[in-house]
Design an enzyme around this catalytic site. Structure first.
Site, PDB file in Angstrom:
ATOM      1  CG  ASN A 131      -1.489   1.355   1.534  1.00  0.00           C
ATOM      2  OD1 ASN A 131      -2.387   1.826   0.850  1.00  0.00           O
ATOM      3  ND2 ASN A 131      -0.933   2.014   2.549  1.00  0.00           N
ATOM      4  CE1 TYR A 190       0.327   8.194  -6.626  1.00  0.00           C
ATOM      5  CE2 TYR A 190      -1.451   8.629  -8.174  1.00  0.00           C
ATOM      6  CZ  TYR A 190      -1.018   8.137  -6.956  1.00  0.00           C
ATOM      7  OH  TYR A 190      -1.921   7.573  -6.070  1.00  0.00           O
TER       8      TYR A 190
HETATM    9  P1  NDP Z   1      -1.023   8.746   3.094  1.00  0.00           P
HETATM   10  O1  NDP Z   1      -0.003   9.776   2.721  1.00  0.00           O
HETATM   11  O2  NDP Z   1      -2.070   9.081   4.080  1.00  0.00           O
HETATM   12  O3  NDP Z   1      -0.274   7.400   3.537  1.00  0.00           O
HETATM   13  C1  NDP Z   1       0.816   6.931   2.814  1.00  0.00           C
HETATM   14  C2  NDP Z   1       1.467   5.819   3.593  1.00  0.00           C
HETATM   15  O4  NDP Z   1       2.568   5.303   2.836  1.00  0.00           O
HETATM   16  C3  NDP Z   1       2.030   6.286   4.928  1.00  0.00           C
HETATM   17  O5  NDP Z   1       1.768   5.291   5.893  1.00  0.00           O
HETATM   18  C4  NDP Z   1       3.521   6.386   4.666  1.00  0.00           C
HETATM   19  O6  NDP Z   1       4.296   6.082   5.790  1.00  0.00           O
HETATM   20  C5  NDP Z   1       3.704   5.274   3.658  1.00  0.00           C
HETATM   21  N1  NDP Z   1       4.926   5.435   2.883  1.00  0.00           N
HETATM   22  C6  NDP Z   1       5.185   6.327   1.898  1.00  0.00           C
HETATM   23  N2  NDP Z   1       6.429   6.142   1.443  1.00  0.00           N
HETATM   24  C7  NDP Z   1       6.961   5.111   2.152  1.00  0.00           C
HETATM   25  C8  NDP Z   1       8.203   4.454   2.151  1.00  0.00           C
HETATM   26  N3  NDP Z   1       9.163   4.821   1.310  1.00  0.00           N
HETATM   27  N4  NDP Z   1       8.398   3.433   3.014  1.00  0.00           N
HETATM   28  C9  NDP Z   1       7.432   3.045   3.867  1.00  0.00           C
HETATM   29  N5  NDP Z   1       6.230   3.626   3.913  1.00  0.00           N
HETATM   30  C10 NDP Z   1       5.999   4.653   3.070  1.00  0.00           C
HETATM   31  O7  NDP Z   1      -1.685   8.323   1.694  1.00  0.00           O
HETATM   32  P2  NDP Z   1      -2.830   7.254   1.280  1.00  0.00           P
HETATM   33  O8  NDP Z   1      -3.284   6.484   2.425  1.00  0.00           O
HETATM   34  O9  NDP Z   1      -3.778   7.993   0.461  1.00  0.00           O
HETATM   35  O10 NDP Z   1      -1.962   6.351   0.287  1.00  0.00           O
HETATM   36  C11 NDP Z   1      -1.921   4.934   0.343  1.00  0.00           C
HETATM   37  C12 NDP Z   1      -1.894   4.390  -1.068  1.00  0.00           C
HETATM   38  O11 NDP Z   1      -3.123   4.712  -1.709  1.00  0.00           O
HETATM   39  C13 NDP Z   1      -0.789   4.986  -1.944  1.00  0.00           C
HETATM   40  O12 NDP Z   1      -0.191   3.946  -2.697  1.00  0.00           O
HETATM   41  C14 NDP Z   1      -1.545   5.945  -2.852  1.00  0.00           C
HETATM   42  O13 NDP Z   1      -0.900   6.139  -4.084  1.00  0.00           O
HETATM   43  C15 NDP Z   1      -2.869   5.194  -3.004  1.00  0.00           C
HETATM   44  N6  NDP Z   1      -3.976   6.027  -3.478  1.00  0.00           N
HETATM   45  C16 NDP Z   1      -4.412   7.084  -2.728  1.00  0.00           C
HETATM   46  C17 NDP Z   1      -5.414   7.905  -3.216  1.00  0.00           C
HETATM   47  C18 NDP Z   1      -5.897   9.113  -2.464  1.00  0.00           C
HETATM   48  O14 NDP Z   1      -6.643   9.934  -3.062  1.00  0.00           O
HETATM   49  N7  NDP Z   1      -5.563   9.273  -1.205  1.00  0.00           N
HETATM   50  C19 NDP Z   1      -6.059   7.631  -4.516  1.00  0.00           C
HETATM   51  C20 NDP Z   1      -5.530   6.475  -5.192  1.00  0.00           C
HETATM   52  C21 NDP Z   1      -4.528   5.723  -4.683  1.00  0.00           C
HETATM   53  P3  NDP Z   1       5.057   7.180   6.718  1.00  0.00           P
HETATM   54  O15 NDP Z   1       4.119   8.333   6.846  1.00  0.00           O
HETATM   55  O16 NDP Z   1       5.244   6.430   7.994  1.00  0.00           O
HETATM   56  O17 NDP Z   1       6.302   7.514   6.017  1.00  0.00           O
END
Ligand code: NDP
Length: 255
Positions: free
Chosen positions: A89, A153
């Site tokens: 995710n 992206y």
């Molecule tokens: P958030 O920014 O709320 O959460 C993102 C999560 O990914 C955080 O827990 C962050 O961890 C983690 N993360 C990012 N980079 C890393 C890394 N290098 N290593 C480990 N953990 C990482 O975003 P979302 O919940 O929205 O995103 C989750 C997924 O959903 C993503 O893949 C996003 O592309 C996808 N998505 C989201 C949409 C939206 O509108 N929100 C729409 C479509 C898809 P930490 O903060 O601890 O670094």
């Protein structure tokens, strides 16, 4: 849906969709390994999980870093000795067009959104074969439709869909399923972390009422519902699926 005794590893579980998915799996009885970089946020999510189910094991690390991904994997398997479900995710978004992007941006976005999934899945597959487990990847509506202004992206998410279908075919004979979800705009920290200020984000969410057929952006919980469904025994004949969770956005055309 029942995940009693099933071990589930979720990347990016410290915020948004990953956090909601962790709580949902916990409620359904799963044993959890939760990854993220922000330990304090991960601890908060773990508390919410422990309130409704078992206390998760935290596997802190940056999945865009090869050595750290190996540690995340090793720590999970050392702790539980098996894996039933991998939820890839973790993801980031950055704005950029072909005229103002950079190779550094390409590398950052691709390393987190695609290469990390490729790597962690490679590591996990031998264990998933043993348990006849499954994989759920978090892609995006951007994986199946094209939008200007978030070039790296879009490409990374298209790669997630293709990766999902390919490994679904490669692993089907071994009893391992692989699917992905394709959320539309979902209220989380993603866009703000990608550079939108509070005002721009409020406008973006307002605009989402017109860009999603159901007239609103989605919630992390709605995406978590789809993820747990695909991972569950209710979806035993589904593999290679890209499941939109986007209020109909994938089906829309300008008119
Ligand atoms: P958030 O920014 O709320 O959460 C993102 C999560 O990914 C955080 O827990 C962050 O961890 C983690 N993360 C990012 N980079 C890393 C890394 N290098 N290593 C480990 N953990 C990482 O975003 P979302 O919940 O929205 O995103 C989750 C997924 O959903 C993503 O893949 C996003 O592309 C996808 N998505 C989201 C949409 C939206 O509108 N929100 C729409 C479509 C898809 P930490 O903060 O601890 O670094």
């Amino acid at each position: 849906m029942n995940f009693a005794g099933k071990v589930v590893l979720i990347t990016g579980a410290s915020s948004g969709i990953g956090a909601a998915t962790a709580v949902k799996f916990a409620k359904l009885g799963a044993v959890l390994a939760l990854n993220g970089r922000n330990e304090a946020n991960l601890e908060e999510v773990a508390k919410k999980c422990a309130a409704v189910g078992q206390k998760p094991h935290l596997v802190i690390g940056d999945v865009s870093n090869e050595a750290q991904t190996k540690c995340v994997w090793q720590d999970t398997i050392d702790k539980y000795g098996r894996l039933d479900v991998l939820v890839n995710n973790a993801g980031i978004i950055e704005t950029g067009t072909i005229e103002n992007t950079s190779l550094e941006q390409y590398d950052r976005v691709m390393n987190t959104n695609l290469r990390a999934i490729y790597h962690l899945t490679m590591l996990a597959v031998p264990e998933l074969i043993k348990t006849k487990g499954n994989i759920v990847n978090v892609s995006s509506v951007n994986g199946i439709r094209s939008f200007p202004g978030v070039l790296a992206y879009n490409i990374s998410k298209m790669g997630v869909d293709q990766f999902t279908r390919c490994i679904a075919l490669e692993l089907a004979a071994k009893g391992v399923r692989a699917n992905c979800v394709n959320p539309g705009v979902t209220v989380t920290n993603l866009h703000k972390r990608g550079g939108m200020d509070a005002e721009a984000y409020a406008k973006f969410l307002e605009h989402s009422k017109t860009t999603h057929a159901l007239g609103r952006p989605g919630t992390a919980d709605e995406v978590a519902n789809a993820i747990t469904f695909l991972a569950s025994d209710l979806a035993t004949f589904s593999t290679g699926v890209s499941l939109p969770v986007d209020g109909g956005r994938h089906a829309m055309c300008p008119r």
